[in-house]
Design a protein around this motif. Sequence first.
Motif, PDB file in Angstrom:
ATOM      1  N   TRP A  85      35.374  36.934  42.030  1.00  0.00           N
ATOM      2  CA  TRP A  85      34.507  35.772  42.182  1.00  0.00           C
ATOM      3  C   TRP A  85      34.535  35.272  43.628  1.00  0.00           C
ATOM      4  N   LEU A  86      35.734  35.155  44.201  1.00  0.00           N
ATOM      5  CA  LEU A  86      35.863  34.680  45.584  1.00  0.00           C
ATOM      6  C   LEU A  86      35.258  35.678  46.576  1.00  0.00           C
ATOM      7  N   VAL A  87      35.475  36.977  46.351  1.00  0.00           N
ATOM      8  CA  VAL A  87      34.875  37.984  47.234  1.00  0.00           C
ATOM      9  C   VAL A  87      33.354  37.919  47.146  1.00  0.00           C
ATOM     10  N   GLY A  88      32.827  37.645  45.958  1.00  0.00           N
ATOM     11  CA  GLY A  88      31.384  37.490  45.802  1.00  0.00           C
ATOM     12  C   GLY A  88      30.843  36.327  46.624  1.00  0.00           C
ATOM     13  N   ILE A  89      31.567  35.207  46.609  1.00  0.00           N
ATOM     14  CA  ILE A  89      31.160  34.058  47.421  1.00  0.00           C
ATOM     15  C   ILE A  89      31.234  34.425  48.900  1.00  0.00           C
ATOM     16  N   LEU A  90      32.334  35.082  49.301  1.00  0.00           N
ATOM     17  CA  LEU A  90      32.496  35.486  50.694  1.00  0.00           C
ATOM     18  C   LEU A  90      31.381  36.432  51.123  1.00  0.00           C
TER      19      LEU A  90
ATOM     20  N   ASP B 229      33.473  32.757  34.985  1.00  0.00           N
ATOM     21  CA  ASP B 229      33.195  32.693  33.545  1.00  0.00           C
ATOM     22  C   ASP B 229      33.950  33.737  32.728  1.00  0.00           C
ATOM     23  N   GLY B 230      34.887  34.418  33.325  1.00  0.00           N
ATOM     24  CA  GLY B 230      35.665  35.401  32.587  1.00  0.00           C
ATOM     25  C   GLY B 230      35.132  36.811  32.711  1.00  0.00           C
ATOM     26  N   ARG B 231      33.886  36.975  33.188  1.00  0.00           N
ATOM     27  CA  ARG B 231      33.344  38.322  33.347  1.00  0.00           C
ATOM     28  C   ARG B 231      33.944  39.008  34.564  1.00  0.00           C
ATOM     29  N   ALA B 232      34.426  38.222  35.517  1.00  0.00           N
ATOM     30  CA  ALA B 232      35.014  38.771  36.738  1.00  0.00           C
ATOM     31  C   ALA B 232      36.329  38.043  37.005  1.00  0.00           C
ATOM     32  N   SER B 233      37.225  38.733  37.680  1.00  0.00           N
ATOM     33  CA  SER B 233      38.495  38.095  38.040  1.00  0.00           C
ATOM     34  C   SER B 233      38.244  37.020  39.091  1.00  0.00           C
ATOM     35  N   GLU B 234      39.216  36.155  39.277  1.00  0.00           N
ATOM     36  CA  GLU B 234      39.087  35.109  40.289  1.00  0.00           C
ATOM     37  C   GLU B 234      38.896  35.717  41.680  1.00  0.00           C
ATOM     38  N   LYS B 235      39.621  36.804  41.958  1.00  0.00           N
ATOM     39  CA  LYS B 235      39.491  37.467  43.254  1.00  0.00           C
ATOM     40  C   LYS B 235      38.073  38.003  43.440  1.00  0.00           C
TER      41      LYS B 235
ATOM     42  N   LEU C  10      39.574  46.470  44.693  1.00  0.00           N
ATOM     43  CA  LEU C  10      38.918  46.004  43.481  1.00  0.00           C
ATOM     44  C   LEU C  10      38.657  47.204  42.580  1.00  0.00           C
ATOM     45  N   SER C  11      38.494  46.935  41.307  1.00  0.00           N
ATOM     46  CA  SER C  11      38.186  48.010  40.374  1.00  0.00           C
ATOM     47  C   SER C  11      36.807  48.577  40.700  1.00  0.00           C
ATOM     48  N   VAL C  12      36.539  49.774  40.223  1.00  0.00           N
ATOM     49  CA  VAL C  12      35.239  50.405  40.443  1.00  0.00           C
ATOM     50  C   VAL C  12      34.145  49.532  39.830  1.00  0.00           C
ATOM     51  N   GLU C  13      34.422  48.972  38.660  1.00  0.00           N
ATOM     52  CA  GLU C  13      33.437  48.131  37.985  1.00  0.00           C
ATOM     53  C   GLU C  13      33.127  46.877  38.797  1.00  0.00           C
TER      54      GLU C  13
ATOM     55  N   LYS D  56      46.970  31.341  49.113  1.00  0.00           N
ATOM     56  CA  LYS D  56      48.220  32.092  48.938  1.00  0.00           C
ATOM     57  C   LYS D  56      47.962  33.429  48.225  1.00  0.00           C
ATOM     58  N   ALA D  57      47.147  33.391  47.192  1.00  0.00           N
ATOM     59  CA  ALA D  57      46.920  34.594  46.383  1.00  0.00           C
ATOM     60  C   ALA D  57      45.932  35.567  47.018  1.00  0.00           C
ATOM     61  N   TYR D  58      44.887  35.056  47.674  1.00  0.00           N
ATOM     62  CA  TYR D  58      43.787  35.922  48.112  1.00  0.00           C
ATOM     63  C   TYR D  58      43.429  35.793  49.579  1.00  0.00           C
TER      64      TYR D  58
END
Length: 199
Positions: A65-70, A57-63, A157-160, A18-20
Amino acid sequence: MDKTEEQRRRAAIQTWLKAYGTSLYRYALVRVGQREIAEDLVQETLLGALRATRPPDGRASEKTWLVGILKHKIADHLRSRQRSPLDNSVDPGLDDGDDIEVVIFRTDGRWREPTNGWGDPLKALQGKTFWQHLATCLGRLPATQSEVFVLREVEDLSVEDAARLAGVSVGNVYVLLHRARLTLRHCLQQIGLGVEDMP
């Protein structure tokens, strides 16, 4: 797996979808260019997120994190087809020695070709052919430029976060975005985006 764990997993997938879901799907579609494959990759991403040994782990948003997996699922898919994302790097109408800024701009800094033929950008964005054209042109960029552009401009996503996912510095993100925008504009104009009869 007990019933409580199964319910937790279903709830997590529904929440992420739903969110992403739309963002993940667009990212995958732009990278692979085929709807069915993009859908499969998003499903694999959500299942992979469930199997992850630990949540973000809090260093990245959930979104992020999911984009990283994708991103890793897409890379695996491309490797399985025995092609690199760089294989898509087709000449966007420039010779190797051409400077994109010289091709696009006059010496006084103005566009060589007038931009008034672009029409209503919102209307063009809504047209389904826009995404097909964009995917074609993104496929012609070097892989890192394409990835940074999609992460920042399509996924917002943010630049960071874009820098972290692409494995480049924050300063390099700005350079890659500048080059990608210039090349994409040139490519989109060459394949017909911006002509008067554009939907």
